[in-house]
Design a protein around this motif. Structure first.
Motif, PDB file in Angstrom:
ATOM      1  N   UNK A 137      39.416  35.064  36.785  1.00  0.00           N
ATOM      2  CA  UNK A 137      39.904  34.172  35.866  1.00  0.00           C
ATOM      3  C   UNK A 137      39.189  32.312  36.773  1.00  0.00           C
ATOM      4  N   UNK A 138      39.085  32.657  38.071  1.00  0.00           N
ATOM      5  CA  UNK A 138      39.127  31.531  38.282  1.00  0.00           C
ATOM      6  C   UNK A 138      38.245  30.420  38.517  1.00  0.00           C
ATOM      7  N   UNK A 197      37.153  27.629  36.303  1.00  0.00           N
ATOM      8  CA  UNK A 197      36.295  26.141  37.601  1.00  0.00           C
ATOM      9  C   UNK A 197      34.763  25.658  36.279  1.00  0.00           C
ATOM     10  N   UNK A 198      34.470  26.564  35.589  1.00  0.00           N
ATOM     11  CA  UNK A 198      33.168  26.742  34.553  1.00  0.00           C
ATOM     12  C   UNK A 198      34.271  25.287  33.305  1.00  0.00           C
ATOM     13  N   UNK A 199      35.397  25.442  33.445  1.00  0.00           N
ATOM     14  CA  UNK A 199      36.026  25.187  32.093  1.00  0.00           C
ATOM     15  C   UNK A 199      35.675  24.372  32.492  1.00  0.00           C
ATOM     16  N   UNK A 250      45.278  26.317  37.979  1.00  0.00           N
ATOM     17  CA  UNK A 250      44.282  26.676  38.921  1.00  0.00           C
ATOM     18  C   UNK A 250      45.758  26.542  40.066  1.00  0.00           C
ATOM     19  N   UNK A 251      45.634  25.752  40.381  1.00  0.00           N
ATOM     20  CA  UNK A 251      46.522  25.269  41.448  1.00  0.00           C
ATOM     21  C   UNK A 251      47.739  26.336  41.788  1.00  0.00           C
ATOM     22  N   UNK A 252      48.586  26.925  40.359  1.00  0.00           N
ATOM     23  CA  UNK A 252      49.899  28.112  40.852  1.00  0.00           C
ATOM     24  C   UNK A 252      48.930  29.625  40.151  1.00  0.00           C
ATOM     25  N   UNK A 253      47.129  29.695  39.859  1.00  0.00           N
ATOM     26  CA  UNK A 253      47.056  30.799  40.116  1.00  0.00           C
ATOM     27  C   UNK A 253      46.871  31.089  42.194  1.00  0.00           C
ATOM     28  N   UNK A 291      55.810  26.928  41.554  1.00  0.00           N
ATOM     29  CA  UNK A 291      55.515  27.747  40.893  1.00  0.00           C
ATOM     30  C   UNK A 291      54.896  29.280  41.048  1.00  0.00           C
ATOM     31  N   UNK A 292      53.741  28.899  41.640  1.00  0.00           N
ATOM     32  CA  UNK A 292      52.995  30.496  41.724  1.00  0.00           C
ATOM     33  C   UNK A 292      53.076  30.498  42.947  1.00  0.00           C
ATOM     34  N   UNK A 293      54.086  30.349  43.871  1.00  0.00           N
ATOM     35  CA  UNK A 293      54.110  31.210  44.543  1.00  0.00           C
ATOM     36  C   UNK A 293      55.343  32.417  44.265  1.00  0.00           C
TER      37      UNK A 293
END
Length: 517
Positions: free
Chosen positions: A206-207, A211-213, A349-352, A416-418
């Motif tokens: 997913x990451x 990044x490709x997106x 990305x930051x959330x993930x 939120x990610x944490x």
């Protein structure tokens, strides 16, 4: 034990098991970008974009919605229904989860009636292909096709729900088979190892896709940049599920057990072609209802355990609020802060990344260091997460803080990610402590339905609030109230009492079985 120390038969069996596990890793690698990218980021943006392209101004319904007008309505069903353009994604999510739940329960029942890795692998491949093609179809739509977009999303999301449940059902099979050759590892630990590796592979995939997106969107600089990213996810899903076709195979003991165990007519060798046909028809009818009957059985067992019911009620509210925070934040960032697609992917990305950190640090380090009990850890995480909607509410009072600037969203993405990662890890740990031993599959199926089904309510309520106020910021009041509501319910949870009740139920059922024997 090394495969070289085994006889040829065992070596072939072990190779078969390892190939199946590799196929399972490809399932995670191919499909995880869909839920991380398409569900969490791209589809909310596209639905709102399509709604605005076909919308009218709030003040004057005879005028088309323009980028300059922040408040617009989408006419539906020949103008019989007018909804806020920000509500359109939320209602779509609610309906999608409803369909997903029905499909998942039905298909999981069919799959559970077949004791076959190959059959489950074929189901994974079939629904992966359908889901990937529906995702690719989303990328090819024109903004005028605002009815087709929700339909394709519902199909793709339902397919993902099916492969997620079927994929999880294969884990116990693999761990049990592998444990035969590695006596140093117990099945539960092998399950955790395989599951952990699969989750890591999925998150890495997913990451990488995110990044490709970002790279593709940065290069395209067109109005259809989101659909380019959706196309990438659909193609990724379609291509990387292909190895599952060759890697999934039945284990030797599963080649004949399905027909022999599930038929109550006659042994396989003694049946006429007509009798075989009747058996298959009966089995199909049983399969279609098996998932629903299993769910009812799980509920019957759960209602005998007070703390299980308390936990499931609280988790229904928590999961609903946490999941809805994500879609609300994406829509708020797009409509109120006017953040670009690239900005929103960065937030994703930051959330993930921080979800991965939270899933590891909170249960493995923080709770142990501070000697928190599992359910107390859950309460602390909810308090932590409650700050997000609370901060959004501050925007009604202050002009300079309370999600008034783009940089605030990046900070809350980390926050939120944490909380998301911590809740995911700790919730399953707490639930596993209060359920009867030997009935983990039954109770976790109920946990899964509670988790997924709760997402029907939150988006629908937020959609109603947005339609009523035409200001999505009011959604933060509802999200904050839901999280606070879960706290007194969780305070009623007594893990030690839950353990005792679960143990007593197991002993009662064991005694009943012994009397029947």
């Amino acid at each position: 034990m090394e495969s070289g120390a085994l006889d040829p038969v065992d070596t072939a069996y072990l190779r078969l098991v390892k190939n199946n596990i590799k196929g399972w890793y490809f399932y995670s690698f191919s499909s995880e970008p869909f839920v991380v990218s398409v569900v969490s980021t791209y589809v909310p943006l596209l639905l709102e974009q399509f709604a605005r392209a076909n919308g009218v101004q709030l003040e004057n319904h005879s005028r088309r919605c323009t980028p300059e007008h922040a408040k617009c309505l989408l006419p539906l069903f020949n103008k019989r229904l007018m909804i806020d353009t920000s509500s359109f994604p939320l209602y779509t999510f609610s309906i999608s989860v409803l369909f997903q739940t029905v499909v998942v329960i039905t298909v999981s029942g069919i799959v559970d009636c077949w004791n076959s890795v190959k059959f489950k692998g074929n189901v994974l491949v079939l629904f992966s292909i359908i889901g990937a093609l529906a995702t690719i179809g989303i990328s090819r739509l024109d903004t005028a096709q605002f009815y087709t977009l929700p339909l394709l999303y519902i199909i793709a999301n339902s397919c993902f729900g099916v492969i997620n449940v079927v994929g999880n059902s294969l884990l116990p099979v693999f761990s049990t088979s592998l444990a035969k050759f590695d006596v140093s590892e117990v099945e539960d630990k092998l399950t955790s190892i395989i599951s952990g590796r699969g989750a890591s592979i999925g998150y890495s995939s997913a990451l990488l896709v995110q990044l490709m997106s970002m790279l593709l969107i940065n290069m395209s600089k067109t109005k259809v940049d989101v659909q380019i990213a959706v196309l990438l996810v659909g193609v990724w899903w379609l291509i990387w599920q292909c190895p599952m076709i060759w890697l999934f195979h039945d284990l030797p003991e599963q080649l004949t057990t399905h027909t022999e165990e599930n038929s109550n007519i006659a042994p396989v060798a003694e049946r006429s072609p007509y009798t075989n046909l009747v058996a298959k028809r009966r089995l199909t009818l049983k399969s279609l209802t098996y998932g629903w009957s299993s769910l009812w059985d799980a509920f019957v067992h759960a209602r005998l355990l007070r703390d299980v019911m308390i936990f499931l009620l609280s988790w229904f509210i928590i999961s609903d609020a946490i999941t809805t925070i994500n879609s609300t934040a994406i829509l708020f960032s797009k409509t109120e802060l006017h953040m670009t697609t690239l900005n929103l992917i960065t937030i994703s990305v930051l959330t993930m990344i921080n979800a991965m950190i939270g899933a590891f640090v909170i249960p493995q380090f923080l709770s142990k260091k501070l000697n928190w009990l599992p359910h107390r850890t859950l309460i602390y995480i909810i308090c932590w997460a409650s700050f997000i909607p609370l901060y959004g509410m501050l925007g009604f009072v202050f002009d300079s803080i309370g999600l008034k600037h783009k940089f605030e969203m990046y900070i809350l993405a980390v926050w939120y990610g944490i909380s998301l990662g911590g809740l995911s890890a700790v919730s399953r740990s707490v639930f596993s402590l209060i359920i009867p031993k030997g009935k983990e599959s039954t109770f976790f199926s109920l946990f899964s339905i509670t988790d997924k089904g709760s997402s029907i309510v939150g988006p629908f309520l937020i959609g109603l609030v947005t339609d009523r106020t035409h200001n999505i910021r009011y959604a933060f009041y509802l999200l904050f109230a839901l999280l606070l509501l879960s706290l007194p319910i969780l305070e009623m949870l007594d893990v030690e009492r839950g353990k005792r009740e679960a143990q007593e139920l197991s002993q009662i059922e064991t005694s009943q079985i012994e009397r029947l024997d």
